[in-house]
Write a protein that holds these residues in place. Sequence first.
Motif, mmCIF file in Angstrom:
data_model
loop_
_atom_site.group_PDB
_atom_site.id
_atom_site.type_symbol
_atom_site.label_atom_id
_atom_site.label_comp_id
_atom_site.label_asym_id
_atom_site.label_seq_id
_atom_site.Cartn_x
_atom_site.Cartn_y
_atom_site.Cartn_z
ATOM 1 N N TRP A 78 29.586 36.818 43.370
ATOM 2 C CA TRP A 78 28.675 36.475 42.271
ATOM 3 C C TRP A 78 29.597 36.234 41.011
ATOM 4 C CZ3 TRP A 78 29.341 41.229 44.596
ATOM 5 C CH2 TRP A 78 29.613 42.451 43.622
ATOM 6 N N TRP A 79 29.189 35.863 40.103
ATOM 7 C CA TRP A 79 29.728 35.255 38.878
ATOM 8 C C TRP A 79 29.633 36.601 37.911
ATOM 9 C CZ3 TRP A 79 27.367 33.249 33.719
ATOM 10 C CH2 TRP A 79 28.289 32.869 32.864
ATOM 11 N N THR A 80 30.915 36.948 37.553
ATOM 12 C CA THR A 80 30.988 38.346 36.587
ATOM 13 C C THR A 80 30.351 38.061 35.272
ATOM 14 O OG1 THR A 80 33.113 37.281 35.594
ATOM 15 C CG2 THR A 80 33.114 38.727 37.760
ATOM 16 N N GLY A 81 30.210 36.872 34.744
ATOM 17 C CA GLY A 81 29.648 36.336 33.431
ATOM 18 C C GLY A 81 30.687 36.152 32.463
ATOM 19 N N ARG A 82 32.164 36.036 32.903
ATOM 20 C CA ARG A 82 33.257 35.836 32.281
ATOM 21 C C ARG A 82 33.888 34.522 32.730
ATOM 22 N NH1 ARG A 82 33.626 41.089 33.344
ATOM 23 N NH2 ARG A 82 35.158 40.824 34.975
ATOM 24 N N ARG A 83 34.480 33.813 31.818
ATOM 25 C CA ARG A 83 35.502 32.700 32.030
ATOM 26 C C ARG A 83 37.064 33.105 31.926
ATOM 27 N NH1 ARG A 83 32.030 27.546 31.386
ATOM 28 N NH2 ARG A 83 29.869 28.329 31.145
ATOM 29 N N SER A 84 37.948 32.371 32.596
ATOM 30 C CA SER A 84 39.097 32.408 32.572
ATOM 31 C C SER A 84 39.673 31.550 30.839
ATOM 32 C CB SER A 84 39.962 31.748 33.666
ATOM 33 O OG SER A 84 39.974 30.321 33.629
ATOM 34 N N GLN A 85 40.816 31.714 30.777
ATOM 35 C CA GLN A 85 41.351 31.231 29.723
ATOM 36 C C GLN A 85 41.312 29.554 29.715
ATOM 37 O OE1 GLN A 85 45.354 32.538 29.238
ATOM 38 N NE2 GLN A 85 44.663 34.257 28.128
ATOM 39 N N THR A 86 41.027 29.056 30.901
ATOM 40 C CA THR A 86 40.954 27.594 30.943
ATOM 41 C C THR A 86 39.570 27.141 31.023
ATOM 42 O OG1 THR A 86 41.425 27.817 33.578
ATOM 43 C CG2 THR A 86 43.324 27.424 32.178
ATOM 44 N N GLY A 87 38.773 28.189 31.080
ATOM 45 C CA GLY A 87 37.177 27.802 31.238
ATOM 46 C C GLY A 87 36.351 27.858 32.218
ATOM 47 N N ARG A 88 37.254 28.236 33.646
ATOM 48 C CA ARG A 88 36.807 28.364 34.783
ATOM 49 C C ARG A 88 35.979 29.905 34.952
ATOM 50 N NH1 ARG A 88 40.609 26.469 39.589
ATOM 51 N NH2 ARG A 88 39.136 27.048 40.441
ATOM 52 N N TRP A 89 34.895 29.730 35.752
ATOM 53 C CA TRP A 89 33.918 30.797 35.892
ATOM 54 C C TRP A 89 34.768 31.849 36.643
ATOM 55 C CZ3 TRP A 89 28.196 29.760 36.625
ATOM 56 C CH2 TRP A 89 27.830 29.313 35.398
ATOM 57 N N LEU A 90 34.713 33.083 36.592
ATOM 58 C CA LEU A 90 35.305 34.194 37.059
ATOM 59 C C LEU A 90 34.212 34.683 38.216
ATOM 60 C CD1 LEU A 90 37.890 35.719 34.530
ATOM 61 C CD2 LEU A 90 38.470 34.167 36.283
ATOM 62 N N TYR A 91 34.630 35.142 39.367
ATOM 63 C CA TYR A 91 33.731 35.584 40.328
ATOM 64 C C TYR A 91 34.209 36.948 40.842
ATOM 65 C CZ TYR A 91 31.683 31.090 40.352
ATOM 66 O OH TYR A 91 30.804 30.021 40.022
ATOM 67 N N ALA A 92 33.212 37.981 41.161
ATOM 68 C CA ALA A 92 33.547 39.189 41.640
ATOM 69 C C ALA A 92 33.120 38.691 43.215
ATOM 70 C CB ALA A 92 32.499 39.973 41.074
ATOM 71 N N HIS A 93 33.718 39.541 44.152
ATOM 72 C CA HIS A 93 33.412 39.793 45.432
ATOM 73 C C HIS A 93 33.619 41.181 46.143
ATOM 74 C CE1 HIS A 93 37.819 39.598 45.383
ATOM 75 N NE2 HIS A 93 37.814 40.425 46.366
ATOM 76 N N HIS A 94 32.869 41.540 46.941
ATOM 77 C CA HIS A 94 32.735 42.711 47.575
ATOM 78 C C HIS A 94 32.517 42.458 49.041
ATOM 79 C CE1 HIS A 94 32.402 47.186 46.965
ATOM 80 N NE2 HIS A 94 31.771 46.963 48.111
ATOM 81 N N SER A 95 33.106 43.431 49.735
ATOM 82 C CA SER A 95 32.894 43.320 51.280
ATOM 83 C C SER A 95 31.426 43.619 51.853
ATOM 84 C CB SER A 95 33.785 44.650 51.930
ATOM 85 O OG SER A 95 33.522 44.636 53.354
ATOM 86 N N ALA A 96 31.085 42.718 52.462
ATOM 87 C CA ALA A 96 29.654 42.494 53.265
ATOM 88 C C ALA A 96 29.502 43.633 53.887
ATOM 89 C CB ALA A 96 29.434 41.388 53.627
ATOM 90 N N PHE A 97 30.479 44.524 54.339
ATOM 91 C CA PHE A 97 30.159 45.788 55.112
ATOM 92 C C PHE A 97 29.952 47.073 54.321
ATOM 93 C CE2 PHE A 97 33.422 43.015 57.626
ATOM 94 C CZ PHE A 97 32.500 42.964 58.583
ATOM 95 N N GLU A 98 29.724 46.688 53.039
ATOM 96 C CA GLU A 98 29.394 47.778 52.077
ATOM 97 C C GLU A 98 28.408 47.431 51.329
ATOM 98 O OE1 GLU A 98 33.522 50.294 51.593
ATOM 99 O OE2 GLU A 98 33.137 48.585 50.257
ATOM 100 N N PRO A 99 27.219 46.969 51.812
ATOM 101 C CA PRO A 99 25.983 46.582 50.817
ATOM 102 C C PRO A 99 25.645 47.608 49.858
ATOM 103 C CG PRO A 99 25.212 46.961 52.908
ATOM 104 C CD PRO A 99 26.754 47.122 52.988
ATOM 105 N N GLU A 100 25.751 48.902 50.051
ATOM 106 C CA GLU A 100 25.087 49.735 49.216
ATOM 107 C C GLU A 100 26.083 49.879 47.940
ATOM 108 O OE1 GLU A 100 25.607 50.833 52.337
ATOM 109 O OE2 GLU A 100 23.137 50.773 52.776
ATOM 110 N N ARG A 101 27.557 49.919 48.050
ATOM 111 C CA ARG A 101 28.503 49.715 47.069
ATOM 112 C C ARG A 101 28.310 48.421 46.268
ATOM 113 N NH1 ARG A 101 34.138 51.537 48.372
ATOM 114 N NH2 ARG A 101 34.501 51.621 46.279
#
Length: 125
Positions: A78-101
Amino acid sequence: MRHDQSNEWNRCACCPEPRQPVGLDPVRRLSALETADELRAALACMGIAGDVHEGRGLALVSVWTGLVVWTDGFWYRWWTGRRSQTGRWLYAHHSAFEPERAARRLAARYAELREAPSDMAAGAS
């Protein structure tokens, strides 16, 4: 007795039958839709509604404006709401084996978006 490996997969040169892999239990891989449903359920337990959509090997969980999570069955992204210095969107990722976390992390992002003005939540510059 030492077992010598031959070129055949999972065969020992001195044994007539294939050996079972040591320490590997078969695990059924969940589909993208199943992992999206697990995340939606985990979010629902936290009082956050989400809609699941699936197609072409990916599934999406639409949570809020600016917060869409997609999964391939292995990762949530998912998108973190932040952008890199070059303007690219920064994404978070999390293992699908831990849906609660993953749901706990998403709940924090959800709270940020609920408090933010709507034009900022949608990614407007």
